[in-house]
Design a protein around this motif. Structure first.
Motif, PDB file in Angstrom:
ATOM      1  N   GLY A 140       1.104 -15.843  -4.235  1.00 35.95           N
ATOM      2  CA  GLY A 140       2.568 -15.722  -4.162  1.00 35.95           C
ATOM      3  C   GLY A 140       2.979 -14.499  -3.362  1.00 35.95           C
ATOM      4  O   GLY A 140       4.078 -14.432  -2.824  1.00 35.95           O
ATOM      5  N   LEU A 141       2.067 -13.539  -3.323  1.00 37.23           N
ATOM      6  CA  LEU A 141       2.379 -12.298  -2.613  1.00 37.23           C
ATOM      7  C   LEU A 141       1.202 -11.951  -1.694  1.00 37.23           C
ATOM      8  O   LEU A 141       0.468 -11.000  -1.950  1.00 37.23           O
ATOM      9  N   ARG A 145      -1.020 -10.536   1.333  1.00 37.01           N
ATOM     10  CA  ARG A 145      -0.927  -9.321   2.162  1.00 37.01           C
ATOM     11  C   ARG A 145      -1.012  -9.687   3.642  1.00 37.01           C
ATOM     12  O   ARG A 145      -0.404  -9.019   4.464  1.00 37.01           O
ATOM     13  N   VAL A 159       7.077 -14.983  -3.619  1.00 39.50           N
ATOM     14  CA  VAL A 159       7.819 -13.983  -4.387  1.00 39.50           C
ATOM     15  C   VAL A 159       8.894 -13.380  -3.496  1.00 39.50           C
ATOM     16  O   VAL A 159       8.604 -12.930  -2.387  1.00 39.50           O
ATOM     17  N   CYS A 170      10.473 -10.485  -2.602  1.00 42.87           N
ATOM     18  CA  CYS A 170      10.042  -9.103  -2.880  1.00 42.87           C
ATOM     19  C   CYS A 170      11.199  -8.211  -3.326  1.00 42.87           C
ATOM     20  O   CYS A 170      11.015  -7.333  -4.173  1.00 42.87           O
ATOM     21  N   ARG A 202      11.099  -6.470  -6.923  1.00 42.73           N
ATOM     22  CA  ARG A 202      11.082  -5.019  -7.150  1.00 42.73           C
ATOM     23  C   ARG A 202      12.104  -4.656  -8.216  1.00 42.73           C
ATOM     24  O   ARG A 202      11.841  -3.845  -9.106  1.00 42.73           O
ATOM     25  N   LEU A 228      10.924  -5.889 -11.570  1.00 45.12           N
ATOM     26  CA  LEU A 228       9.810  -5.073 -12.065  1.00 45.12           C
ATOM     27  C   LEU A 228      10.326  -3.761 -12.647  1.00 45.12           C
ATOM     28  O   LEU A 228       9.861  -3.307 -13.703  1.00 45.12           O
ATOM     29  N   TYR A 284      -0.769 -11.196  -8.452  1.00 44.38           N
ATOM     30  CA  TYR A 284       0.556 -10.682  -8.754  1.00 44.38           C
ATOM     31  C   TYR A 284       1.292 -11.628  -9.708  1.00 44.38           C
ATOM     32  O   TYR A 284       1.899 -11.192 -10.679  1.00 44.38           O
ATOM     33  N   GLU A 285       1.195 -12.927  -9.406  1.00 44.55           N
ATOM     34  CA  GLU A 285       1.914 -13.901 -10.246  1.00 44.55           C
ATOM     35  C   GLU A 285       1.394 -13.868 -11.678  1.00 44.55           C
ATOM     36  O   GLU A 285       2.177 -13.925 -12.630  1.00 44.55           O
ATOM     37  N   VAL A 321       2.765 -10.802 -13.353  1.00 39.59           N
ATOM     38  CA  VAL A 321       4.190 -10.913 -13.689  1.00 39.59           C
ATOM     39  C   VAL A 321       4.396 -11.898 -14.833  1.00 39.59           C
ATOM     40  O   VAL A 321       5.209 -11.656 -15.740  1.00 39.59           O
ATOM     41  N   ALA A 352       1.452  -4.620 -10.354  1.00 40.30           N
ATOM     42  CA  ALA A 352       2.454  -5.385  -9.613  1.00 40.30           C
ATOM     43  C   ALA A 352       3.200  -4.490  -8.623  1.00 40.30           C
ATOM     44  O   ALA A 352       3.474  -4.893  -7.482  1.00 40.30           O
ATOM     45  N   ALA A 353       3.495  -3.271  -9.052  1.00 41.65           N
ATOM     46  CA  ALA A 353       4.177  -2.343  -8.143  1.00 41.65           C
ATOM     47  C   ALA A 353       3.291  -2.036  -6.943  1.00 41.65           C
ATOM     48  O   ALA A 353       3.769  -1.931  -5.807  1.00 41.65           O
ATOM     49  N   GLY A 354       1.977  -1.916  -7.190  1.00 41.93           N
ATOM     50  CA  GLY A 354       1.038  -1.665  -6.085  1.00 41.93           C
ATOM     51  C   GLY A 354       1.015  -2.821  -5.121  1.00 41.93           C
ATOM     52  O   GLY A 354       0.975  -2.634  -3.898  1.00 41.93           O
ATOM     53  N   GLU A 355       1.037  -4.045  -5.658  1.00 44.62           N
ATOM     54  CA  GLU A 355       1.038  -5.227  -4.790  1.00 44.62           C
ATOM     55  C   GLU A 355       2.317  -5.287  -3.968  1.00 44.62           C
ATOM     56  O   GLU A 355       2.289  -5.608  -2.776  1.00 44.62           O
ATOM     57  N   LEU A 356       3.437  -4.999  -4.600  1.00 46.65           N
ATOM     58  CA  LEU A 356       4.710  -5.009  -3.861  1.00 46.65           C
ATOM     59  C   LEU A 356       4.731  -3.902  -2.813  1.00 46.65           C
ATOM     60  O   LEU A 356       5.247  -4.080  -1.707  1.00 46.65           O
TER      61      LEU A 356
END
Lengths: 470, 82
Positions: free
Chosen positions: A155-156, A158, A289, A291, A295, A298, B9-10, B13, B47-51
């Motif tokens: 979903g996210l 890189r 996602v 983003c 954020r 989160l 990440y999913e 979350v 998750a914050a690291g992935e974002l």
């Protein structure tokens, strides 16, 4: 094909086990005849290597994933088709009717085989869809529509690999789509032709290269997107290429297909992990996602966690505090109660001791009183006895005192009779020296020379006269 | 999930939302609440690291150039490609 041996052929020239030898020209003509006798059919495929020259023939090849056929068409027949210039071009899907033909050649002409096309038309949608359906069924039968769908789609991601045409609108739309998601990772662009016969092999090669990048020290591509804009099914036919679709089916990286518009359905769409209608949708599928909102969510989640943890502790601490006061108060009440009891006990014991002392004192007093009374009685008795004894003693003492007084008087009278002072009172004098020692005779007086004469009424100093010495 | 690293990440979350839902019910005991908070904080960090990894700035590479660069760095790749 059986050919009659030519007259005059030498049996010695034959090779054992094989008929002949036959004249090659005869054989070639017989072969042409046999090929021409085969059933005439329609073929469908992609035009490649089209050559429309000045000669009497138009040459091209028909190809698909499994094979190819050289084709030739008389130019006059081709011109009767009335195709617009450019309709027949490399990459065009066509349906060609005709049959096998063979040009036997000659002494100075090379032979050649061709599918002699007598009728030809551009493949219609129906033709292509029918062919597509056959391919789809074949791939489905082999289970190749599933493997991609079993791959986990990040979903996210890189890194996203994108196969598209350089400078295409699809590229622009995809880029805008991922940026709208707030995604700012790495995109590896793999530019490839997306139409004509070069497209499918180039796209397949790009897919393989993208999937292998991570293993070769490059970035690990998490997701691959294959995209191009809309077009007819013929335009999109490259994405129905069987070899390309088999490559995608076995690729270890999930592929998102976004080819054409919503109504278009290529074979790639069937084998890909995800099928999207537009490049924009592909961007949303590739970056599942959002983003920006993620954020924010989160941050909210982190805040709620903190709050929950703190609240859980504080609430319970308060609860425990409230509960802890109850036993403390209970203990305090009991302690106070106990102190009261202790005071009462001390007071009671004091009273008991006092009472006991008082009692003992009373007993002692009584005992002492009795003893006193007994003592008094005894004393009274003793005193009575003593009184009697004392009376007797007194009487005895008085008698004795009288006797002693009488004796004393007598002795006193006797003593007075011998007292020098009584003698002095009768006119005598006592001579004493300076130390008070009496001078018993005249010699002592003389020896002393001077002395005192003690007489009644006082002492007179005296001295021996010298005449007497003479 | 416990102390295991999140798979994605999913997954992180999803687990985080489950944790928050559980905490919101108010039925978790103190020990469970503290454990959930601890696990949740690990997930938030992950998750914050992935974002963060996809938030620094868009990087655009070209496959051909990348392959050429990798091949120049490792000639064995070129031979394998040939």
């Amino acid at each position: 094909m059986a050919a009659e041996p030519q007259a005059g052929a030498s049996r010695e020239e034959a090779i054992e086990g094989y008929p002949g030898p036959y004249e090659v020209g005869v054989y070639a003509h017989r072969l042409r005849d046999r090929l021409r006798s085969l059933a005439r059919v329609c073929l469908i495929g992609e035009v490649t290597n089209l050559r429309i020259g000045r000669g009497v023939n138009v040459y091209f090849e028909l190809r698909d994933a499994d094979g190819a056929m050289p084709c030739a068409m008389w130019k006059n027949e081709f011109e009767r088709l009335g195709l617009a210039e450019g309709d027949l071009r490399d990459g065009a899907q066509v349906v060609a009717a005709g049959g096998c033909d063979y040009y036997p050649g000659g002494a100075s002409a090379s032979p050649s085989f061709a599918f002699r096309v007598s009728e030809l038309r551009l493949a219609g949608e129906g033709d292509l869809l029918a062919r597509l359906e056959r391919l789809r069924k074949a791939l489905a039968h082999e289970g190749l529509l599933e493997p991609q769908k079993l791959l986990p789609l990040a979903g996210l991601p890189r890194t996203i690999g994108v196969v598209t045409a350089a400078g295409s609108a699809a590229r622009k739309d995809f880029l805008a789509g991922v940026e709208r998601r707030g995604w700012r990772g790495t995109i590896v662009w793999a530019y490839a032709p997306v139409q004509d016969r070069r497209a499918a092999p180039a796209i397949a090669a790009a897919l393989r290269d993208l999937a292998a990048l991570g293993g070769a020290g490059g970035p690990v591509v998490d997701t691959i997107v294959v995209t191009r804009g809309g077009g007819s099914i013929a335009d999109l036919w490259a994405f129905c290429d069987e070899t390309l679709c088999r490559t995608v089916a076995l690729l270890p990286v999930p592929v998102i297909s976004a080819v054409g518009h919503e109504t278009d359905r290529t074979l790639l769409d069937d084998v890909a992990a995800v099928c999207c209608s537009t490049p924009t949708h592909a961007a949303e599928a590739a970056v599942g996602v959002d983003c920006r909102s993620a954020r924010a969510r989160l941050a909210t989640g982190a805040s709620r966690l903190d709050s929950a943890g703190r609240q859980a502790v504080v609430t319970r601490a308060r609860w425990l505090g409230a509960r802890s006061r109850a036993p403390r108060e209970h203990v305090a009440r009991h302690r106070s109660h106990l102190h009261q009891k202790a005071r009462e006990l001390r007071a009671a014991s004091g009273r008991i001791v006092t009472a006991r002392v008082t009692y003992q004192q009373r007993v002692a007093v009584k005992v002492l009183s009795r003893k006193l009374m007994a003592a008094r009685a005894s004393a009274a008795a003793g005193r009575s006895e003593m009184g009697a004894a004392a009376g007797a003693l007194e009487r005895s003492r008085q008698a004795r005192a009288r006797r002693e007084a009488e004796a004393l008087r007598r002795m006193s009278a006797a003593l007075r009779a011998h007292d020098p002072d009584r003698t002095l009172e009768r006119g005598y004098a006592l001579a004493v020296n300076g130390a008070g020692e009496p001078l018993g005779d005249a010699a002592a007086a003389r020896a002393a020379g001077s002395f005192d004469l003690r007489m009644a009424g006082g002492t007179v100093p005296a001295r021996v006269r010298e005449r007497e010495e003479a | 999930m416990g102390t295991e690293a999140p798979q994605s990440y999913e997954a992180a979350v999803e687990r985080l939302e489950a944790i928050i839902d559980r905490l919101d019910t108010g039925q978790a005991g103190l020990r469970e609440t503290l454990e959930l908070c601890r696990e949740g904080k690990v997930l938030v960090e992950y998750a914050a690291g992935e974002l963060e990894a996809v938030g620094k700035g868009l990087e655009e590479l070209q496959l051909d150039e990348l392959i050429a660069r990798l091949e120049s760095a490792d000639p064995a790749l070129r031979r394998a490609g040939d």
